[in-house]
Design a protein around this motif. Structure first.
Motif, PDB file in Angstrom:
ATOM      1  N   GLU A 157       0.821  -1.211   0.000  1.00 11.75           N
ATOM      2  CA  GLU A 157       0.000   0.000   0.000  1.00 11.75           C
ATOM      3  C   GLU A 157       0.856   1.262   0.000  1.00 11.75           C
ATOM      4  O   GLU A 157       0.446   2.299  -0.514  1.00 11.75           O
ATOM      5  CB  GLU A 157      -0.913   0.015   1.230  1.00 11.75           C
ATOM      6  CG  GLU A 157      -2.078  -0.955   1.159  1.00 11.75           C
ATOM      7  CD  GLU A 157      -2.913  -0.938   2.420  1.00 11.75           C
ATOM      8  OE1 GLU A 157      -4.154  -1.098   2.300  1.00 11.75           O
ATOM      9  OE2 GLU A 157      -2.351  -0.763   3.522  1.00 11.75           O
ATOM     10  N   LYS A 163      -1.303   5.072  -6.183  1.00  7.74           N
ATOM     11  CA  LYS A 163      -1.971   3.998  -6.912  1.00  7.74           C
ATOM     12  C   LYS A 163      -2.826   3.164  -5.958  1.00  7.74           C
ATOM     13  O   LYS A 163      -2.553   3.087  -4.757  1.00  7.74           O
ATOM     14  CB  LYS A 163      -0.943   3.069  -7.585  1.00  7.74           C
ATOM     15  CG  LYS A 163      -0.169   3.669  -8.735  1.00  7.74           C
ATOM     16  CD  LYS A 163       0.793   2.624  -9.317  1.00  7.74           C
ATOM     17  CE  LYS A 163       1.460   3.081 -10.609  1.00  7.74           C
ATOM     18  NZ  LYS A 163       2.331   4.243 -10.449  1.00  7.74           N
ATOM     19  N   THR A 164      -3.871   2.543  -6.487  1.00  5.79           N
ATOM     20  CA  THR A 164      -4.617   1.568  -5.712  1.00  5.79           C
ATOM     21  C   THR A 164      -3.771   0.293  -5.608  1.00  5.79           C
ATOM     22  O   THR A 164      -2.786   0.121  -6.358  1.00  5.79           O
ATOM     23  CB  THR A 164      -5.954   1.225  -6.374  1.00  5.79           C
ATOM     24  OG1 THR A 164      -5.692   0.573  -7.641  1.00  5.79           O
ATOM     25  CG2 THR A 164      -6.777   2.486  -6.621  1.00  5.79           C
ATOM     26  N   ILE A 165      -4.139  -0.614  -4.715  1.00  2.00           N
ATOM     27  CA  ILE A 165      -3.395  -1.875  -4.601  1.00  2.00           C
ATOM     28  C   ILE A 165      -3.445  -2.632  -5.934  1.00  2.00           C
ATOM     29  O   ILE A 165      -2.432  -3.180  -6.377  1.00  2.00           O
ATOM     30  CB  ILE A 165      -3.960  -2.744  -3.464  1.00  2.00           C
ATOM     31  CG1 ILE A 165      -3.595  -2.131  -2.111  1.00  2.00           C
ATOM     32  CG2 ILE A 165      -3.418  -4.174  -3.558  1.00  2.00           C
ATOM     33  CD1 ILE A 165      -4.029  -2.950  -0.920  1.00  2.00           C
ATOM     34  N   LYS A 166      -4.611  -2.643  -6.569  1.00  2.00           N
ATOM     35  CA  LYS A 166      -4.750  -3.349  -7.846  1.00  2.00           C
ATOM     36  C   LYS A 166      -3.825  -2.750  -8.903  1.00  2.00           C
ATOM     37  O   LYS A 166      -3.161  -3.479  -9.656  1.00  2.00           O
ATOM     38  CB  LYS A 166      -6.200  -3.283  -8.318  1.00  2.00           C
ATOM     39  CG  LYS A 166      -6.491  -4.116  -9.553  1.00  2.00           C
ATOM     40  CD  LYS A 166      -7.976  -4.106  -9.881  1.00  2.00           C
ATOM     41  CE  LYS A 166      -8.273  -4.971 -11.114  1.00  2.00           C
ATOM     42  NZ  LYS A 166      -9.733  -4.972 -11.437  1.00  2.00           N
ATOM     43  N   GLU A 167      -3.753  -1.421  -8.944  1.00  2.00           N
ATOM     44  CA  GLU A 167      -2.871  -0.746  -9.903  1.00  2.00           C
ATOM     45  C   GLU A 167      -1.406  -1.018  -9.579  1.00  2.00           C
ATOM     46  O   GLU A 167      -0.587  -1.227 -10.489  1.00  2.00           O
ATOM     47  CB  GLU A 167      -3.128   0.756  -9.880  1.00  2.00           C
ATOM     48  CG  GLU A 167      -4.465   1.172 -10.481  1.00  2.00           C
ATOM     49  CD  GLU A 167      -4.807   2.632 -10.214  1.00  2.00           C
ATOM     50  OE1 GLU A 167      -5.667   3.166 -10.941  1.00  2.00           O
ATOM     51  OE2 GLU A 167      -4.228   3.225  -9.270  1.00  2.00           O
ATOM     52  N   THR A 168      -1.079  -1.036  -8.295  1.00  2.00           N
ATOM     53  CA  THR A 168       0.301  -1.300  -7.873  1.00  2.00           C
ATOM     54  C   THR A 168       0.720  -2.717  -8.240  1.00  2.00           C
ATOM     55  O   THR A 168       1.837  -2.936  -8.732  1.00  2.00           O
ATOM     56  CB  THR A 168       0.444  -1.079  -6.351  1.00  2.00           C
ATOM     57  OG1 THR A 168       0.133   0.277  -6.044  1.00  2.00           O
ATOM     58  CG2 THR A 168       1.864  -1.383  -5.897  1.00  2.00           C
TER      59      THR A 168
END
Length: 262
Positions: A157, A163-168
């Motif tokens: 995180e 970034k969101t977690i999904k984006e990261t």
């Protein structure tokens, strides 16, 4: 007698030996590898309290890398806490200079289990020299050079706050293999996920319910993965076996310091 593969850990020293380079060495030895160690930081801590961190000069670290590679064949390295991403890049570049094929497992330890923030021990976002884009670019460079990143949910995180977690996850796994540790998940605690650079995705579920929280469990898991890779296992199998090994450490007793098998 069959020789053991050498593994280099570049990590901090924890006097309680639950985390850091001594935990790595115990894991390597238990899994029949030979551990070499370089200390990045001397910490004042035990299994429940963290008081201070004294960083090792980068030139000392690099000199130690040089002398070890002069004597040993090192094809695998595990890296834990390092003072900042710039120094981490210097360390990784030297490792690759000494062995262009070395596989590096990076456990991006940003906070101790007792909540000490390593990132902010030497830099503050209020500092006039602080530049988040520059810091993130340095970490981008790291991702292009390593074989596997092993953050937990709290760490991933904070790697890319914008970034969101999904984006990261998508961003990181396009550059390197990502093993996302599930010990700090809000739901499905203990469910780990492997996002391979080639696009494959795997879920590794926990086994058993006798696991007890341990100081340094993330260090043990990442060093166990490195051990199984050094022993010749493919990535998924190395992660699976490392998870099971770590669970044995977690279930070895009810204290915060786990036991390693001999």
């Amino acid at each position: 007698m069959k020789s053991r593969p050498n593994i280099l850990t570049i990590a901090g020293f924890d006097p309680s030996s639950g985390a850091g380079l001594t935990a790595d060495i115990k894991t390597f030895e238990a899994l029949k590898c030979y551990g070499l160690a370089i200390c990045t930081a001397n910490t004042i801590q035990n299994d429940i309290e963290f008081k201070a961190c004294y960083w090792t000069d980068v030139e000392v670290i690099k000199n130690q890398i040089e002398v070890l590679f002069d004597q040993f064949t090192i094809d695998y390295a595990k890296i834990g806490i390092v003072q900042n991403w710039e120094i981490l890049n210097e360390i990784i570049d030297l490792l690759l200079k000494k062995n262009a094929e070395i596989k590096i497992v990076l456990d991006p330890v940003l906070k101790s289990s007792s909540d000490f923030d390593f990132r902010n021990s030497n830099v503050s976002s209020s500092d006039p020299d602080f530049n988040r884009d520059c810091i993130e670019n340095k970490f981008d460079e790291v991702l292009n050079k390593i074989y596997l990143l092993t953050p937990n949910y709290q760490e991933i995180e904070k790697l890319y706050p914008d970034k969101t977690i999904k984006e990261t996850i998508k961003f990181i796994s396009a550059k390197t293999n990502l093993f996302l540790k599930g010990g700090h998940r809000k739901e499905a605690v203990g469910k780990d996920e492997l996002f391979a650079k080639n696009g494959e995705y795997f879920v590794l579920n926990p086994k058993g319910k006798k696991n007890s929280e341990k100081h340094g469990s993330g260090c043990v898991l990442s060093s166990a993965i490195t051990s199984y890779l050094a022993l010749g296992f493919p990535l998924l199998k190395a992660c699976f076996r490392a998870k099971r090994y770590t669970e044995k450490v977690l279930s070895s007793n009810t204290s915060l310091l786990g036991y390693h098998r001999i």
